[in-house]
Design a protein around this motif. Structure first.
Motif, short mmCIF file in Angstrom:
data_model
loop_
_atom_site.label_atom_id
_atom_site.label_comp_id
_atom_site.label_asym_id
_atom_site.label_seq_id
_atom_site.Cartn_x
_atom_site.Cartn_y
_atom_site.Cartn_z
N GLU A 94 -35.11 -120.59 33.96
CA GLU A 94 -34.17 -120.88 32.87
C GLU A 94 -33.92 -119.66 32.00
O GLU A 94 -34.31 -119.60 30.84
CB GLU A 94 -34.68 -122.06 32.04
N ILE A 95 -33.26 -118.68 32.60
CA ILE A 95 -32.81 -117.50 31.85
C ILE A 95 -31.46 -117.86 31.25
O ILE A 95 -30.50 -118.15 31.97
CB ILE A 95 -32.69 -116.26 32.76
N VAL A 96 -31.37 -117.88 29.93
CA VAL A 96 -30.13 -118.23 29.24
C VAL A 96 -29.22 -117.01 29.17
O VAL A 96 -28.01 -117.10 29.35
CB VAL A 96 -30.43 -118.78 27.83
N GLN A 97 -29.82 -115.84 28.91
CA GLN A 97 -29.07 -114.59 28.84
C GLN A 97 -29.96 -113.45 29.28
O GLN A 97 -31.03 -113.24 28.71
CB GLN A 97 -28.59 -114.34 27.41
N LYS A 98 -29.53 -112.73 30.30
CA LYS A 98 -30.27 -111.53 30.73
C LYS A 98 -30.23 -110.51 29.60
O LYS A 98 -29.43 -110.63 28.67
CB LYS A 98 -29.62 -110.96 31.99
N PRO A 99 -31.09 -109.49 29.64
CA PRO A 99 -31.08 -108.49 28.56
C PRO A 99 -29.67 -107.98 28.27
O PRO A 99 -28.97 -107.50 29.17
CB PRO A 99 -31.99 -107.39 29.10
N THR A 100 -29.28 -108.15 27.00
CA THR A 100 -27.94 -107.80 26.54
C THR A 100 -28.06 -107.17 25.17
O THR A 100 -28.80 -107.65 24.32
CB THR A 100 -27.06 -109.08 26.43
N THR A 101 -27.32 -106.09 24.94
CA THR A 101 -27.31 -105.47 23.63
C THR A 101 -26.35 -106.23 22.73
O THR A 101 -25.17 -106.38 23.04
CB THR A 101 -26.92 -103.98 23.73
N MET A 102 -26.89 -106.74 21.62
CA MET A 102 -26.14 -107.57 20.69
C MET A 102 -25.43 -106.69 19.65
O MET A 102 -25.87 -105.56 19.39
CB MET A 102 -27.08 -108.56 20.00
N PRO A 103 -24.37 -107.20 19.01
CA PRO A 103 -23.63 -106.41 18.02
C PRO A 103 -24.49 -105.93 16.86
O PRO A 103 -24.17 -104.93 16.23
CB PRO A 103 -22.55 -107.38 17.53
N TRP A 104 -25.59 -106.60 16.55
CA TRP A 104 -26.45 -106.21 15.42
C TRP A 104 -27.51 -105.20 15.81
O TRP A 104 -28.35 -104.84 15.00
CB TRP A 104 -27.07 -107.43 14.74
N GLY A 105 -27.50 -104.75 17.08
CA GLY A 105 -28.35 -103.63 17.47
C GLY A 105 -29.63 -103.97 18.20
O GLY A 105 -30.43 -103.07 18.49
N ASN A 106 -29.85 -105.22 18.52
CA ASN A 106 -31.02 -105.60 19.31
C ASN A 106 -30.61 -105.86 20.75
O ASN A 106 -29.54 -106.41 21.00
CB ASN A 106 -31.67 -106.87 18.76
N ARG A 107 -31.47 -105.48 21.67
CA ARG A 107 -31.30 -105.85 23.07
C ARG A 107 -32.13 -107.11 23.27
O ARG A 107 -33.34 -107.10 23.04
CB ARG A 107 -31.75 -104.71 23.97
N SER A 108 -31.48 -108.21 23.66
CA SER A 108 -32.12 -109.52 23.66
C SER A 108 -32.14 -110.17 25.03
O SER A 108 -31.18 -110.05 25.80
CB SER A 108 -31.39 -110.47 22.71
N LEU A 109 -33.22 -110.87 25.30
CA LEU A 109 -33.41 -111.69 26.49
C LEU A 109 -33.68 -113.11 26.00
O LEU A 109 -34.65 -113.34 25.28
CB LEU A 109 -34.60 -111.19 27.31
N LEU A 110 -32.81 -114.05 26.35
CA LEU A 110 -32.99 -115.44 25.96
C LEU A 110 -33.39 -116.27 27.18
O LEU A 110 -32.75 -116.18 28.23
CB LEU A 110 -31.70 -116.02 25.37
#
Length: 134
Positions: A94-110
């Protein structure tokens, strides 16, 4: 009113051994078990408490229900989210979002834990985000 300190976030689960093992594998932190129904994963910055549904008897009927969270994201600051992705994709489908750089400057994995709770592992990558978490 005096000072207020957030001490921990607690997840209630019907399968405590499974959920504790998942978070131990995901974070590399060994849980400390207080009883068969309650464990904590602690670091220098947070404590994630996990309690079985049997612990709810102390609070009253209908207080909490496992595996029904749709409004909270539990977030972990990690050193390199892309490295963590390699571990997490082996623990959950259940990977919701692979590592992605968000507009606020964090690279996130959901992703979702075995009970469906939404988890965010993130690494600050912009200068502003790095300063915020320095």
């Amino acid at each position: 009113m005096g000072r207020v300190h957030l001490v921990s976030v607690r997840i209630i689960t019907a399968d405590i051994k499974r959920l504790v093992q998942f978070f131990e594998d995901a974070t590399g932190i060994t849980a400390k078990w207080a009883t068969d129904d309650f464990a904590e994963l602690s670091s220098e910055s947070f404590t994630l408490a996990i309690g079985s549904t049997r612990t709810l008897a102390f609070f009253g009927e209908g207080v909490a229900e496992p595996a029904t969270n749709k409004s909270m994201i539990i977030e972990f600051l990690v050193e390199n989210v892309d490295d963590n992705y390699e571990i997490i994709k082996g623990l959950t489908s259940e990977i919701v979002q692979k590592p992605t750089t968000m507009p606020w400057g964090n690279r996130s994995l959901l992703f979702r834990d075995p009970d469906g709770n939404l988890i965010n592992f993130f690494t600050p990558v912009s200068e502003v985000a790095k300063k915020k978490f320095a």
